[in-house]
Design an enzyme around this catalytic site. Structure first.
Site, PDB file in Angstrom:
ATOM      1  CB  CYS A 144      -0.990  -0.014   1.162  1.00 47.33           C
ATOM      2  SG  CYS A 144      -0.267  -0.342   2.779  1.00 47.33           S
ATOM      3  CG  ASP A 176      -8.172   2.372   0.907  1.00 41.91           C
ATOM      4  OD1 ASP A 176      -7.074   1.798   0.825  1.00 41.91           O
ATOM      5  OD2 ASP A 176      -9.021   2.109   1.784  1.00 41.91           O
ATOM      6  CG  HIS A 236      -5.430  -0.907   1.559  1.00 40.76           C
ATOM      7  ND1 HIS A 236      -5.468   0.382   2.069  1.00 40.76           N
ATOM      8  CD2 HIS A 236      -4.372  -1.508   2.137  1.00 40.76           C
ATOM      9  CE1 HIS A 236      -4.481   0.536   2.932  1.00 40.76           C
ATOM     10  NE2 HIS A 236      -3.784  -0.592   2.991  1.00 40.76           N
TER      11      HIS A 236
END
Length: 613
Positions: A445, A570, A572
């Site tokens: 990440c 994000d 992820h």
């Protein structure tokens, strides 16, 4: 009689900027077109007096080059002055012939008072000023009403490395293009060709809008041998309808054909222009300089195709003029010629394209003094801030749609419109788990957040070689600077904010500020600092805490309610690069203070934006 005119919001904002009204020049040229009989002002550049530097190394500020750098179709349409009002009649009588696209040039006067309300709008009609109504237009009006015709081809200039030879042979090349010995093709519609005497493959009275529909129509199925199907595109009966909000100009790509046949009528011209020659007494000093012509025409959607040929010829002529000027600059400052090409920029502060010509490759650094001076002149003429690049190679507009999502946040509503909000300032691409067919789920990440940060600096023109570092390249960078042992390369080891800052410095020369937050529950207390960062620097922020990393794109605060929201990207996410699921499932969205782990320690990598153009 003209009763109103249109002005781009970008033109108005820059005219009403204190830098223009406070300058010693206070005069500018307006560029635009006539749309439905209404003068439409799209561009504006400050007008400089003819001057050179004391040492003679700087050419005079020439607004001719500014006009050549704009898409053809954007012509000189009027003037603007700032300061106390003075009767401009004598100035307009003298200058009006230069605005050859209209008999009634636009005249704007900015008093420098009352902000935007101090802008007065006129048309010079029947030798006197007539006050007219003014409508301010947004980008979506331009995207809806105008198309870009883009022509790309490769040509060569055979000449000696002297200014005289460059000018003479460039003139011959431009004369060849303007002589009618060229035609323009449409690669996406192979049957279509535009020449000075005919339009083939489509009715000459059809509009640019119809040509765009034809070029983008689906292909028929291939012939199966029994007369079915066919490889050509099906001609639409009307332009393609779309309910989508346009976010960019629509572009039609063209190619160039140069006539080589021995027509008796142009035999003299062929001897003079088609075969560019040089004095054989200096043949050993001659060089062949290839360059890439890449030019734009801005035309209204209803313009008939038989009227587009002249626009295309003009765009090529302007492009060759820019290339000639660039080659002369190279001779003056570098004492040699370089393979060069056109780069199109679309600064958001302008709303229209600007074309620059630079040497190809890395032989001439963008930090070279003569290129820096060139960019500074353009920033000054267009009244752009000189703290952020607009005309570097990295600012080149990407005509091909990116496979990655660009600025997925831009359609999101601000949670506190009446509060204090600041967002990332510029363009970035969204990088996340599983992209590039690389499985980094569970550990990559921070690498992906770093890639997003790098993309921002690339797309803002700060990096000389715009590329996105792979996970391996990031690991090799950390090993090279001595931050990590050699066994990091090829591993699945996490990295954090400090490592991200090291890579930004090593790969791009970008400094970062590291801000520490002891507990996630305190993040809302740092809202004002984040607000200041986005207002001053405008760069995306990488934040790492616990085992997770994210990218912060903005902050919105309502101090009366005591509420702070964070715009989070994000990394992820593991799905396809499609806007629907990214926004619909909150992978890019506004989050409250409860988004952060209350007990985790967070470190924020806050890149500092270099102050240079």
């Amino acid at each position: 009689m003209i009763v109103k005119l249109r002005i781009s919001k970008h033109v108005k904002e820059r005219i009403c900027n204190a830098e223009f009204s406070d300058s010693s020049l206070k005069t500018g040229e307006l560029y635009g077109t006539i749309c439905d009989g209404i003068p439409t002002v799209v561009g504006f550049a400050q007008l400089f007096k003819e001057s050179t530097s004391q040492d003679g190394t700087e050419p005079p500020h020439d607004n001719t080059l500014i006009q050549q750098s704009l898409p053809s179709g954007l012509d000189l349409i009027g003037w603007v002055k700032a300061g106390p009002y003075e009767d401009p009649t004598d100035f307009l009588l003298k200058s009006a012939p230069d605005a050859f696209v209209t008999d009634n040039p636009v005249y704007l006067h900015y008093t420098g008072e009352n902000g935007a309300d101090g802008l007065q709008t006129y048309v010079f009609e029947q030798r006197k000023l007539q006050s007219v109504e003014c409508n301010i237009i947004d980008d979506d009006f331009l995207y809806r009403e105008y198309y870009m015709l883009r022509l790309r081809c490769s040509l060569s200039l055979v000449c000696e490395q002297t200014e005289k030879s460059v000018c003479e042979n460039a003139f011959r090349l431009r004369k060849q293009v303007g002589s009618g010995s060229v035609a323009f093709t449409v690669p996406a519609a192979p049957d279509v060709m535009l020449s000075d005497y005919a339009v083939t493959g489509i009715d000459k009275d059809e509009s640019v809008e119809m040509l765009y529909a034809m070029a983008n129509a689906p292909k028929r199925e291939q012939d199966d041998g029994f007369g079915g199907g066919g490889g050509h595109k099906k001609t639409p009966k009307k332009p393609l309808a779309t309910n989508e909000t346009l976010t960019a100009y629509r572009v039609i790509e063209f190619g160039l054909l140069i006539k080589k046949s021995k027509d008796e009528l142009d035999e003299k011209l062929r001897r003079e222009a088609c075969n560019v020659t040089i004095d054989r007494r200096n043949e050993d000093q001659a060089v062949k300089v290839p360059f890439q012509v890449d030019c734009l025409s801005m035309v209204h959607r209803t313009k008939k195709l038989d009227k587009c040929f002249d626009n295309m010829v003009e765009s090529v002529d302007c492009s060759l003029g820019l290339i000639e000027a660039a080659l002369l600059e190279q001779l003056r400052h570098q004492q040699r010629l370089y393979v060069s090409k056109c780069f199109h920029m679309l600064p958001r502060e302008l709303g229209h394209f600007v074309t620059c010509v630079y040497p190809v490759g890395d032989e001439v650094s963008e930090l070279d003094s003569f290129l820096q001076r060139q960019r500074e002149r353009m920033h000054k003429q267009f009244l752009l801030k000189r703290t952020r690049p607009c005309f570097r190679k990295g600012n080149t507009y990407q005509f091909q749609a990116s496979k990655l999502l660009i600025n997925p946040h831009q359609t999101l509503a601000v949670p506190h419109p009446n509060g204090r909000t600041a967002l990332v300032d510029g363009v970035y691409t969204y990088h996340h788990y599983m992209q590039d067919e690389f499985d980094d789920k569970g550990w990559g990440c921070a690498y992906r957040s770093l890639q997003t940060l790098v993309s921002w600096f690339n797309l803002q023109g700060y990096s000389g070689k715009p590329s996105i570092p792979t996970h391996k390249a990031i690991q090799e960078c950390l090993v090279r600077v001595g931050d990590k042992p050699a066994n990091l390369v090829g591993s699945r080891q996490w990295i954090g904010s400090t490592e991200v800052s090291i890579c930004l410095n090593e790969l791009l020369g970008i400094d970062s500020r590291i801000m520490c937050v002891t507990h996630g529950s305190e993040m809302v207390d740092y809202g004002p600092q984040l607000l200041h960062h986005f207002q001053l620097e405008g760069t995306p922020i990488m934040i790492g805490g616990g085992v997770l990393a994210h990218t912060i794109l903005g902050v919105s605060m309502n101090e009366e309610m005591g509420d702070t929201k964070f715009l989070i990207l994000d990394p992820h996410y593991t799905g396809a690069d499609e806007l629907g699921p990214v926004l619909g499932k909150g992978w890019c969205g506004w989050k409250g203070g409860d988004f952060w782990d209350k007990t985790a320690r967070y470190n924020l990598c806050m890149p500092q934006c270099p102050r240079r153009c």
